[in-house]
Design a protein around this motif. Structure first.
Motif, PDB file in Angstrom:
ATOM      1  N   ILE B 213     -75.488 -34.409 -16.196  1.00 38.68           N
ATOM      2  CA  ILE B 213     -76.410 -34.567 -15.062  1.00 38.68           C
ATOM      3  C   ILE B 213     -76.391 -36.014 -14.566  1.00 38.68           C
ATOM      4  O   ILE B 213     -76.283 -36.278 -13.371  1.00 38.68           O
ATOM      5  CB  ILE B 213     -77.843 -34.148 -15.448  1.00 38.68           C
ATOM      6  CG1 ILE B 213     -77.857 -32.653 -15.779  1.00 38.68           C
ATOM      7  CG2 ILE B 213     -78.818 -34.458 -14.330  1.00 38.68           C
ATOM      8  CD1 ILE B 213     -79.178 -32.154 -16.342  1.00 38.68           C
ATOM      9  N   ALA B 214     -76.465 -36.947 -15.506  1.00 37.51           N
ATOM     10  CA  ALA B 214     -76.432 -38.364 -15.117  1.00 37.51           C
ATOM     11  C   ALA B 214     -75.135 -38.690 -14.389  1.00 37.51           C
ATOM     12  O   ALA B 214     -75.137 -39.386 -13.366  1.00 37.51           O
ATOM     13  CB  ALA B 214     -76.585 -39.252 -16.340  1.00 37.51           C
ATOM     14  N   GLY B 215     -74.025 -38.163 -14.911  1.00 38.71           N
ATOM     15  CA  GLY B 215     -72.728 -38.400 -14.271  1.00 38.71           C
ATOM     16  C   GLY B 215     -72.685 -37.831 -12.871  1.00 38.71           C
ATOM     17  O   GLY B 215     -72.201 -38.472 -11.940  1.00 38.71           O
ATOM     18  N   GLY B 216     -73.237 -36.626 -12.714  1.00 36.37           N
ATOM     19  CA  GLY B 216     -73.263 -35.999 -11.401  1.00 36.37           C
ATOM     20  C   GLY B 216     -74.089 -36.807 -10.403  1.00 36.37           C
ATOM     21  O   GLY B 216     -73.671 -37.021  -9.267  1.00 36.37           O
ATOM     22  N   LEU B 217     -75.250 -37.292 -10.856  1.00 31.42           N
ATOM     23  CA  LEU B 217     -76.106 -38.105  -9.983  1.00 31.42           C
ATOM     24  C   LEU B 217     -75.398 -39.405  -9.593  1.00 31.42           C
ATOM     25  O   LEU B 217     -75.454 -39.856  -8.454  1.00 31.42           O
ATOM     26  CB  LEU B 217     -77.427 -38.432 -10.685  1.00 31.42           C
ATOM     27  CG  LEU B 217     -78.414 -37.281 -10.834  1.00 31.42           C
ATOM     28  CD1 LEU B 217     -79.548 -37.671 -11.767  1.00 31.42           C
ATOM     29  CD2 LEU B 217     -78.976 -36.894  -9.470  1.00 31.42           C
TER      30      LEU B 217
END
Lengths: 303, 287
Positions: B213-217
């Motif tokens: 999720i952090a990577g996607g954001l």
């Protein structure tokens, strides 16, 4: 060290390529191939209407359209080498100023109570995630002739009988913005390094009679070399390719390699020469990375 | 300092054991001297002064970015009536959405492959676009799209370019998360007879989800914000917010730029804070 784990289960090889295949394929196509194309393009003649003749041609004769002309052209006129040298100096100056500004900042964060550190790091990261064009624009306001800073400075200069200066559209403005944009790149690796340092070492140094300055210069600083190298690479390399900052904040003479490359691709449309400049910039970057790695190795005894 | 305090407290017999213990661990608290505070705070001021000015002037009732005249929403109203700006914002969001989704999938796979299978070529190619000056990625993609793929520059070329540079950030975040985990977790799943897919579905993925999720954001933020690579791969076909800001400040400095900058800043700030909530080490891993 022997591998104590069980031999891989059947199907592992398949899984491996199912997992790594798609990203590998994508990157081969969009990182490796464009890199090779740029290299090839640098040996070609410019097309009649800009750009270059199709690279992938059925006619093997096109191989004869390869030339070293663009490279000869680069070295035939000193102005191009000069832009490269000037860019290297600009990048070096930016790196040094960032280092001087980032060190106390990183130390302040690293020596703060643990619960505050994440917030303080976040406060360094936030300006850097906001678009760098916004930063450039802000400096256009701050350094502009109508700004409070310019008015005040020129007021003081005028009182002493000096001619007014222009802050904007000068190498000074370029340098300020370059430092502004890259400061977090230097701060974060430095902070990570300083945070990991063992405080007991400083106590030991103190017990051995070192004063504050000696403790910094002979313990903290040498130990932080990996952080300094990492931060310097993260600042130095991107600065070399900058074109927006010199274009928007610099004068006509403040061109960097990035501007040269951009003009060849989108201005004069001499793509072979643009590619040559890109390749030479790549070589410069690789040389610097290699040199930094060598230096880091020598400093590695502290790591 | 603490040491001296502790000693003094000790003399007064009011010391607590914990204070002495703490002071023993951190005897050199004078490392945070006043000069360090001053220099550190000056650096913070340097980082925040420009952004504060942009936000403040976006509400300033004056054409000139020079002195404060009065509060106004005028520049925001102007912005929301600016058709080109709305189209650019729409493009930016659409591109960022598609690019970050694709980059998250490919980047997660790359991260797993880098950690578990140590595919050297992959590691190299994941990191190359992160380490090289952006302009080099931009021009090489420009050459590739036009000369080899014969692609008309536009949304598709920009999306492909954004996926390319985002994969590395997602991969690094996912790899860091995997590296911090105990390999025996996956071995246990295999011993219990889980297929590779089942292991991924029920063990690996739930564990790396915050990093994904952090990577996607992060990928989304990078895409919304990218100027250099977009500049070379967009052609005349498509405008994005940063391209629009660039052309506006190239022509003239107007307070409308303050307003759009403020909004863009709010968006990326929110996303960064969110990303840092999911994976606090993202901030330090980001290069």
């Amino acid at each position: 060290m022997t591998d104590m784990r069980a031999p891989p289960a059947p199907g592992t090889r398949l899984t491996k390529w199912l997992v790594s295949g798609p990203p590998l394929l994508f990157l081969l196509l969009l990182v490796a191939a464009p890199g090779v194309i740029t290299m090839l393009a640098s040996f070609r003649y410019p097309g009649e209407f800009g750009g270059l003749a199709p690279l992938v041609a059925a006619d093997p004769q096109t191989l004869q359209g390869m030339t070293l002309e663009t490279y000869q052209f680069f070295f035939s006129d000193f102005i191009y080498t000069e832009v490269f040298i000037k860019s290297l100096f600009m990048a070096l100056a930016t790196t040094l100023i960032c280092l001087v500004m980032a060190y106390p900042l990183a130390m302040l964060i690293a020596h703060s109570p643990k619960k505050n550190r994440n917030l303080m790091v976040l406060l360094v990261v936030l300006p850097f995630t906001s678009n760098f064009l916004i930063g450039i624009y802000a400096w256009m306001i701050i350094l502009g002739p109508q700004s409070a800073l310019s008015q005040m400075l020129n007021g003081v200069l005028g009182a002493f009988g000096f001619a007014p200066v222009h802050l904007l559209f000068s190498p000074f403005a370029v340098l300020v913005a370059l430092v502004y944009v890259h400061l977090p790149f230097m701060t974060l690796p430095l902070y990570t390094n300083l945070e990991k340092q063992e405080p007991a070492l400083l106590d030991a140094a103190q017990d051995l009679g070192a004063n504050a300055w000696q403790r910094f210069w002979r313990v903290t600083f040498p130990l932080s070399q990996p952080g300094i190298f990492a931060g310097s690479a993260l600042v130095f390399i991107p600065v070399l390719g900058m074109f927006a900052i010199p274009e928007l904040l610099g004068g006509t003479g403040d061109m960097l390699v990035g501007n040269l490359i951009k003009d060849q691709f989108l201005g004069t449309r001499d793509w072979p020469f643009g590619s040559t400049l890109s390749i030479l910039l790549t070589v410069t970057v690789l040389l610097i990375v290699w040199l930094a790695a060598k230096l880091a190795e020598r400093g590695g005894r502290y790591a | 300092m603490l040491k001296q305090i502790a000693i003094r407290l000790g003399r007064q017999k009011t010391t607590t054991k914990s204070l002495v213990m703490r002071s023993a661990g951190h005897r050199l608290t004078e490392r945070r001297g006043p000069w360090a505070w001053a220099a550190g705070l000056a650096a913070y001021a340097f980082l925040y002064l420009p952004l504060t000015i942009v936000v403040a002037y976006s509400f300033n009732d004056s054409r000139l970015n020079a002195e404060w005249v009065g509060f106004t929403w005028h520049w925001y109203r102007l912005l929301f009536g600016d058709q080109d700006m709305l189209v650019a914002a729409g493009n930016s969001l659409f591109i960022a959405l598609i690019a970050s989704l694709a980059a998250t999938v490919l980047g997660t796979m790359a991260g797993i492959a880098m950690q578990r299978y140590k595919v050297r070529v992959l590691t190299f190619m994941v990191l190359a676009p992160v380490a090289m000056p952006e302009i080099l990625i931009g021009v090489s993609l420009l050459l590739f799209f036009i000369q080899v793929l014969n692609l008309t520059l536009g949304v598709l070329s920009v999306v492909l370019a954004h996926i390319t540079f985002s994969i590395g950030f997602v991969a690094v975040i996912v790899q860091a998360r995997l590296a911090a985990m105990d390999e025996s977790l996956f071995e246990a799943a295999r011993d219990l007879g889980a297929s590779p897919w089942q292991t991924f579905r029920h063990v690996t993925f739930p564990l790396i989800r915050p990093a994904v999720i952090a990577g996607g954001l992060m990928a989304f933020t990078l895409s919304i914000d990218d100027f250099v690579i977009t500049f070379f791969t967009a052609g005349v076909g498509v405008q994005t917010l940063p391209l629009r800001i660039y052309s506006m400040i190239k022509i003239a400095v107007t307070p409308e730029v303050n307003a759009v900058s403020t909004l863009l800043m709010m968006l990326t700030l929110t996303l960064t804070v969110l990303a840092s909530r999911f994976a606090p080490d993202v901030l330090r891993g980001k290069t």
